[in-house]
Design a protein around this motif. Sequence first.
Motif, PDB file in Angstrom:
ATOM      1  N   UNK A 155       1.402  -3.964  -9.410  1.00  0.00           N
ATOM      2  CA  UNK A 155       0.848  -5.289  -9.741  1.00  0.00           C
ATOM      3  C   UNK A 155       0.418  -6.067  -8.501  1.00  0.00           C
ATOM      4  N   UNK A 156      -0.254  -5.394  -7.571  1.00  0.00           N
ATOM      5  CA  UNK A 156      -0.743  -6.063  -6.365  1.00  0.00           C
ATOM      6  C   UNK A 156      -2.129  -6.656  -6.604  1.00  0.00           C
ATOM      7  N   UNK A 202      -2.442  -6.588   2.566  1.00  0.00           N
ATOM      8  CA  UNK A 202      -0.984  -6.465   2.473  1.00  0.00           C
ATOM      9  C   UNK A 202      -0.329  -7.793   2.840  1.00  0.00           C
ATOM     10  N   UNK A 203      -0.789  -8.371   3.951  1.00  0.00           N
ATOM     11  CA  UNK A 203      -0.231  -9.656   4.411  1.00  0.00           C
ATOM     12  C   UNK A 203      -0.369 -10.721   3.325  1.00  0.00           C
ATOM     13  N   UNK A 204      -1.549 -10.839   2.751  1.00  0.00           N
ATOM     14  CA  UNK A 204      -1.802 -11.900   1.779  1.00  0.00           C
ATOM     15  C   UNK A 204      -1.079 -11.658   0.453  1.00  0.00           C
ATOM     16  N   UNK A 205      -0.886 -10.385   0.092  1.00  0.00           N
ATOM     17  CA  UNK A 205      -0.100 -10.097  -1.106  1.00  0.00           C
ATOM     18  C   UNK A 205       1.333 -10.593  -0.955  1.00  0.00           C
ATOM     19  N   UNK A 220      -3.164  -5.515   7.536  1.00  0.00           N
ATOM     20  CA  UNK A 220      -4.563  -5.897   7.289  1.00  0.00           C
ATOM     21  C   UNK A 220      -5.252  -4.972   6.280  1.00  0.00           C
ATOM     22  N   UNK A 221      -4.530  -3.975   5.791  1.00  0.00           N
ATOM     23  CA  UNK A 221      -5.112  -3.047   4.818  1.00  0.00           C
ATOM     24  C   UNK A 221      -5.092  -3.648   3.416  1.00  0.00           C
ATOM     25  N   UNK A 222      -5.922  -3.066   2.539  1.00  0.00           N
ATOM     26  CA  UNK A 222      -5.957  -3.459   1.135  1.00  0.00           C
ATOM     27  C   UNK A 222      -5.203  -2.407   0.305  1.00  0.00           C
ATOM     28  N   UNK A 223      -4.733  -2.779  -0.885  1.00  0.00           N
ATOM     29  CA  UNK A 223      -3.956  -1.835  -1.698  1.00  0.00           C
ATOM     30  C   UNK A 223      -4.614  -0.473  -1.889  1.00  0.00           C
ATOM     31  N   UNK A 224      -5.940  -0.431  -2.033  1.00  0.00           N
ATOM     32  CA  UNK A 224      -6.642   0.840  -2.252  1.00  0.00           C
ATOM     33  C   UNK A 224      -6.502   1.791  -1.065  1.00  0.00           C
ATOM     34  N   UNK A 225      -6.138   1.249   0.094  1.00  0.00           N
ATOM     35  CA  UNK A 225      -5.997   2.066   1.299  1.00  0.00           C
ATOM     36  C   UNK A 225      -4.560   2.557   1.503  1.00  0.00           C
ATOM     37  N   UNK A 226      -3.674   2.250   0.576  1.00  0.00           N
ATOM     38  CA  UNK A 226      -2.259   2.572   0.725  1.00  0.00           C
ATOM     39  C   UNK A 226      -1.829   3.700  -0.205  1.00  0.00           C
ATOM     40  N   UNK A 227      -0.778   4.395   0.187  1.00  0.00           N
ATOM     41  CA  UNK A 227      -0.150   5.382  -0.699  1.00  0.00           C
ATOM     42  C   UNK A 227       0.693   4.660  -1.742  1.00  0.00           C
ATOM     43  N   UNK A 228       1.164   5.406  -2.743  1.00  0.00           N
ATOM     44  CA  UNK A 228       2.006   4.806  -3.776  1.00  0.00           C
ATOM     45  C   UNK A 228       3.272   4.200  -3.204  1.00  0.00           C
ATOM     46  N   UNK A 229       3.901   4.914  -2.283  1.00  0.00           N
ATOM     47  CA  UNK A 229       5.121   4.404  -1.674  1.00  0.00           C
ATOM     48  C   UNK A 229       4.881   3.138  -0.868  1.00  0.00           C
ATOM     49  N   UNK A 230       3.753   3.094  -0.162  1.00  0.00           N
ATOM     50  CA  UNK A 230       3.418   1.899   0.611  1.00  0.00           C
ATOM     51  C   UNK A 230       3.135   0.708  -0.305  1.00  0.00           C
ATOM     52  N   UNK A 278       4.470   0.200  -3.200  1.00  0.00           N
ATOM     53  CA  UNK A 278       5.746  -0.299  -3.715  1.00  0.00           C
ATOM     54  C   UNK A 278       6.510  -1.071  -2.658  1.00  0.00           C
ATOM     55  N   UNK A 279       6.354  -0.696  -1.398  1.00  0.00           N
ATOM     56  CA  UNK A 279       6.982  -1.462  -0.315  1.00  0.00           C
ATOM     57  C   UNK A 279       6.381  -2.864  -0.221  1.00  0.00           C
ATOM     58  N   UNK A 280       5.072  -2.971  -0.456  1.00  0.00           N
ATOM     59  CA  UNK A 280       4.447  -4.297  -0.508  1.00  0.00           C
ATOM     60  C   UNK A 280       5.039  -5.095  -1.664  1.00  0.00           C
ATOM     61  N   UNK A 281       5.196  -4.429  -2.813  1.00  0.00           N
ATOM     62  CA  UNK A 281       5.774  -5.096  -3.977  1.00  0.00           C
ATOM     63  C   UNK A 281       7.189  -5.591  -3.718  1.00  0.00           C
ATOM     64  N   UNK A 282       7.955  -4.792  -3.010  1.00  0.00           N
ATOM     65  CA  UNK A 282       9.330  -5.196  -2.676  1.00  0.00           C
ATOM     66  C   UNK A 282       9.318  -6.393  -1.731  1.00  0.00           C
ATOM     67  N   UNK A 283       8.466  -6.328  -0.700  1.00  0.00           N
ATOM     68  CA  UNK A 283       8.377  -7.441   0.254  1.00  0.00           C
ATOM     69  C   UNK A 283       7.951  -8.731  -0.450  1.00  0.00           C
TER      70      UNK A 283
END
Length: 338
Positions: A92-93, A99-102, A135-145, A147-152
């Motif tokens: 749900x990003x 990443x920062x703004x999320x 500075x990356x966007x969700x589309x540039x991340x792996x699934x695990x990354x 979820x780490x954004x979601x946790x943060x």
Amino acid sequence: MIELKQLTKTYGNKKKATTALSGLNLTVKKGEIFGVIGHSGAGKSTLIRCINLLERPTEGEVWVGGVELTKLKRRELQQQRRKIGMIFQHFNLLSSATVYDNIAFPLKLMGVPKLQIAAKVNELLELVGLTQHQKKYPAQLSGGQKQRVGIARALASDPDVLLCDEATSALDPQTTDSILNLLLEINRKFHLTILLITHEMHVIQRICDRVAVIHQGGIVEEGPVTEVFLKPRHTVTREFISRELAGDEGFRQTSSVPLPAWARLVRITFLGAKTYESVLSQVVRETGVNFAILQGTISTIKDTPYGQLTVSFEGDNAKVDETLELLRQRDLDVEVIG
């Protein structure tokens, strides 16, 4: 920390009503990791969404941190929800945000000053290991990354409770383990209460202190993970464990092997330090009975080692009885199964 009293959730009207939760009671202690496991359709997602009132219960009470959420007005509820973080199965990003703004998003909604936001986001980026990806966007991340954004993001408002809705089910096994390790680290570092729902017994086994099994909208079994794992009472619980533990599969294979009529088939469970002690060999030397190990497994439940053996004992009945009693006196769980 979390207390659910007679929680009921019904969808539809009286003629075509569907009951997702029925008179459910549950208590989660402060600082523990509590798991709820159940099959699809058992009521897991409805349960977790009722805790933060994304779904409002039809009946019953929801208490979080000593506050009854079900009695709060809208503005009061919004304030209390800041104390409850939530991470989701599909992340749900915000796809158009970095990443920062999320991570900063909930803080901006709260009106936190920009400098404080920067300090908090940078702290969380380091915690979840994403400083180099801010500075990356969700589309540039792996699934695990992702979820780490979601946790943060869930931790941004310094919650007292973290709810995890199937947080690892969309991830591969290796990534799942890394996310579980992160949740364990967060729990220990911040003494954060975590409630997670899952259909994977591996998740419960790895990090949970206690577990509840949900079936058809109600809790059918509950207790410390070590007890529920090693001595399951309900059929649904045994189904989950039989898929996870090699011991049950091994027993199904060996139980079909014909044994002498005088043999006693026994399951012995070792817990903690005794898992690595030679208790069985010491006892049989004392009693002189013959035995054969038909199946065995050693693993861990969170930080607790355990072992299970399926053993065939042969010899004088009185001597076998003495052997089993001596094993019990050494604090082993002994169950005659055949």
